[in-house]
Design a protein around this motif. Structure first.
Motif: not given
Length: 533
Positions: A31-45
């Motif tokens: 939300r808002g003025n925040r950014v992702i730190v770490g993986p942004k996308v994950r895939k089901c294995l």
């Protein structure tokens, strides 16, 4: 699979527990003025887990320090004023190698200035760009007022006290609050300095020579980098003594600055046993005054008037033949070098007439440009300063630019102010005060600025900058003589040390009883001729 509930992260498309197909992807959104730190996308294995399952994904507030792309090895930070290192490196551990720096906003201090761009002395034409050049350098220094920025708010005074009254009102009654006033032109500075005491303001002038401004009772907060006009008088008296002259004459324009200068000269020559035998004055038309000088047989004549009036005087001098081997004129040295060649509709003499009439006169001039090749407070030599000023003027002819000679004084006035304000920061902090707390009722801050200016001592492009007990600049005097239509330096006089440095290259028409006029030649005025004056 239960999605992690972490820092406001949600999975797009997942609202409850579901069995998902292999290769199904989820995306983290903050939300808002925040950014992702770490993986942004994950895939089901196929094994029922997610990619990068050991790495956490979090939302963090946006900051330069948290933008850590894998290819970034260092991050330069640009700030007006920075506390901490301006370069920080991302280590292999994913952390920065120094603490987060803090950007500081500089606080502005305002100077209310009056620059005469026109009028009797259009000194602002060169003094304003000179002051602006000094401000640029001061504001880029990290060792002078690092937490402050000086800003100039200025108007064209036209060297007119009436116009300046209105402008001064605007400066004082319009935000922001001015910390210091900086006028030029003696008549304008007199007005400003007299009013400043009521507003608790320090006044620092770059171009005012009136002796009246040295009155500490009348102008208690006034300083000037331009020396008082009375500084010429010890030099004049010393030359009268050198050439054994015991009688002189004077002609002055009736303005306060020249009246005060003449009052001081009268006192000094009296103490030296020299008589002023003829005194003449004029307001706008010098014709009668010049005729009276001729009628009363004046020979050694001190002229005190502005440049525009000087042309009027010497047009009359030419008509009355009050020049040549029988006469020696002493003039002020701050006129333009070609002042007598400037076409002036107010006179009816040719340039040839004027050139003939002014030949051989002596001038005294306050030294306004450091003759030594030294780097002072601004880290510029006087010649480097002139080069920078010429660039700033855009190739304008210095001889046609008002205030070019005084420009070093305006430059050094800004430096004197900056160094003084910088000197006040520590003592004010000890009292729980700051420069930005200044208002027109704050006597403590004004007193600290006064003390700092009063103890100024630094090398400037105009020479050594130091003020006397009356707030006036102390300086040496240059002595020049017009020889063959151009000014030649013939000596210096240091009134504080009573030291005359004489070059021995003065040129005179040697008086003889022959009716044939002899050419100008090296020597000195014949004392047997002048002693009878």
């Amino acid at each position: 699979i239960r999605p992690p509930r972490d820092g406001g992260i949600r999975y797009r498309g997942l609202t409850q527990e579901q069995i998902l197909p292999v290769d199904y992807e989820i995306e983290y959104i903050c939300r808002g003025n925040r950014v992702i730190v770490g993986p942004k996308v994950r895939k089901c294995l196929p094994n029922g887990t997610w990619t990068d399952i050991t790495q956490h994904s979090r939302c963090r507030k946006y900051s330069l320090l948290y933008l850590q792309p894998t290819r970034l090895t260092s991050l330069p930070l640009f700030c007006h004023s920075l506390r901490g290192r301006n370069i920080t490196h991302c280590t292999k551990l994913g952390k920065w190698d120094s603490p987060k720096p803090v950007c500081l906003c500089k606080k502005k201090l305002y100077i209310g200035a009056l620059f005469p761009m026109s009028g009797g002395w259009p000194g602002g034409q060169a003094c304003l760009p000179s002051a602006q050049m000094a401000l640029d350098l001061v504001n880029n220094r990290t060792d002078i007022l690092p937490d402050y920025e000086l800003e100039l708010i200025y108007y064209d005074s036209m060297c007119d006290p009436g116009e300046s009254t209105k402008l001064l009102y605007d400066l004082l009654y319009t935000e922001p609050i001015k910390t210091v006033l900086m006028p030029g032109c003696s008549s304008v500075s007199t007005l400003v300095a007299e009013a400043a005491r009521m507003w608790n303001l320090i006044v620092l002038s770059y171009g005012s020579s009136s002796p009246a401004l040295s009155n500490r009772n009348r102008f208690p907060t006034f300083f000037r980098t331009h020396p008082s006009a009375t500084l010429h008088n010890p030099t004049r008296v010393r030359l009268f003594q050198k050439w054994k002259w015991t009688k002189i004459a004077t002609i002055q324009q009736t303005t306060e600055v020249f009246t005060s200068t003449l009052d001081d000269l009268e006192q000094r020559v009296k103490e030296a046993g020299i008589e002023i035998s003829v005194r003449q004055s004029f307001l706008t038309d010098p014709a009668v005054a010049v005729k009276n000088l001729k009628r009363q047989d004046a020979r050694i004549i001190v002229g005190l008037f502005y440049e525009t009036e000087a042309r009027k005087v010497f047009c009359e001098v030419f008509k009355e033949k009050l020049y040549g081997k029988k006469y020696v004129w002493f003039l002020i040295g701050w006129y333009a070098d070609n002042w007598f060649k400037i076409k002036d509709p107010s006179i009816n003499c040719t340039i040839e007439n004027m050139t003939e009439a002014v030949e051989g006169h002596v001038t005294t001039e306050i030294v306004m440009l450091n003759p030594e090749t030294v780097r002072g407070a601004s880290n510029l030599t006087s010649q480097e300063f002139l080069g920078a000023l010429m660039n700033r003027l855009g190739g304008k002819n210095p001889e046609e630019t008002g205030g070019f000679q005084e420009a070093p004084l305006a430059y050094d006035a800004v430096w004197a102010l900056a160094l003084a304000l910088n000197k006040t920061v520590a003592p004010l902090k000890a009292k729980g005060r700051r420069l930005e707390d200044f208002n027109y009722n704050n006597h403590d801050i004004t007193a600290e600025i006064y003390r700092a200016l009063n103890t100024s001592s630094f090398e400037g492009v105009s020479g050594h900058v130091v003020f006397d007990a009356q707030g006036s600049r102390m300086a040496m005097t240059l002595i020049e003589q017009l020889q063959g239509g151009s000014y030649k330096k013939i000596g210096y006089y240091d009134s504080s040390q009573k030291n005359l440095s004489w070059f021995g290259n003065d040129v005179w028409i040697v008086y003889t009883h022959s009716p044939v006029a002899r050419p100008w030649q090296s020597g000195k005025p014949d004392p047997t001729y002048t002693s009878s004056l």
